[in-house]
Design an enzyme around this catalytic site. Sequence first.
Site, PDB file in Angstrom:
ATOM      1  N   VAL A  10      38.839 -30.450  49.225  1.00  0.00           N
ATOM      2  CA  VAL A  10      38.439 -29.173  48.636  1.00  0.00           C
ATOM      3  C   VAL A  10      36.981 -28.945  48.987  1.00  0.00           C
ATOM      4  O   VAL A  10      36.204 -29.884  49.128  1.00  0.00           O
ATOM      5  CB  VAL A  10      38.652 -29.124  47.105  1.00  0.00           C
ATOM      6  CG1 VAL A  10      40.132 -29.032  46.765  1.00  0.00           C
ATOM      7  CG2 VAL A  10      38.023 -30.297  46.405  1.00  0.00           C
ATOM      8  N   SER A  11      36.617 -27.667  49.142  1.00  0.00           N
ATOM      9  CA  SER A  11      35.277 -27.324  49.616  1.00  0.00           C
ATOM     10  C   SER A  11      34.201 -27.394  48.542  1.00  0.00           C
ATOM     11  O   SER A  11      33.036 -27.577  48.842  1.00  0.00           O
ATOM     12  CB  SER A  11      35.287 -25.921  50.220  1.00  0.00           C
ATOM     13  OG  SER A  11      36.170 -25.885  51.310  1.00  0.00           O
ATOM     14  N   THR A  12      34.596 -27.225  47.275  1.00  0.00           N
ATOM     15  CA  THR A  12      33.611 -27.273  46.191  1.00  0.00           C
ATOM     16  C   THR A  12      34.025 -28.302  45.163  1.00  0.00           C
ATOM     17  O   THR A  12      35.201 -28.636  45.041  1.00  0.00           O
ATOM     18  CB  THR A  12      33.458 -25.905  45.490  1.00  0.00           C
ATOM     19  OG1 THR A  12      34.669 -25.608  44.796  1.00  0.00           O
ATOM     20  CG2 THR A  12      33.142 -24.794  46.479  1.00  0.00           C
TER      21      THR A  12
END
Length: 193
Positions: A10-12
């Site tokens: 996941v990016s965040t």
Amino acid sequence: MAKLIGYARVSTRQQSTDRQEADLLAAGVRRDDLYTDHGVSGARASRPQFDRAIEAIETGDTLVITTLDRLGRSTQNMLAFADELRARGAGLRVLNLGGGDVDTSTPMGSMLFTVMAALAQMEHQIKRERIVDSISKRRIAGKDLGGRRQRVTDSQIRNALHLVQSGQPTAQVARDLGMSRATFYRRSRALTD
């Protein structure tokens, strides 16, 4: 013995990998063979858990991901990565690609992967164009672009000080400036010192 190596990303940090992990486990990946990156962009070349997953792959193993965008952003990088796995005698399996599994160890899977990688890159570029266009239109229309508020100038602080000296409540003046009362006092002292 051939293993399934799972990778989720996941990016965040606010996002969750729960759904990806559940899909990977349901596909036969053992929890010990599951690697997860939190808060890491797909555009980054180095992703700590991704690098560990790649190191764990041996001949005959298959890297399993849920969607193509977990690998990266550009078609060229994704295809180079798939070729690297193939050269090592390993496969790549994408669970949610075109409504079903795609296994790059088969000719049809390899062809479908190539087409879908190109489409994923195109989708990313179209989305980026839309965002840039939207920002441009909002800027031309004089609308708020979001982001950090503009800094309150010394002149605005001086004007606010005059309001306070004329009887306006400090808390209200500070609120109108968009800052806390403590920040207003600190900025005011800095001007009078």
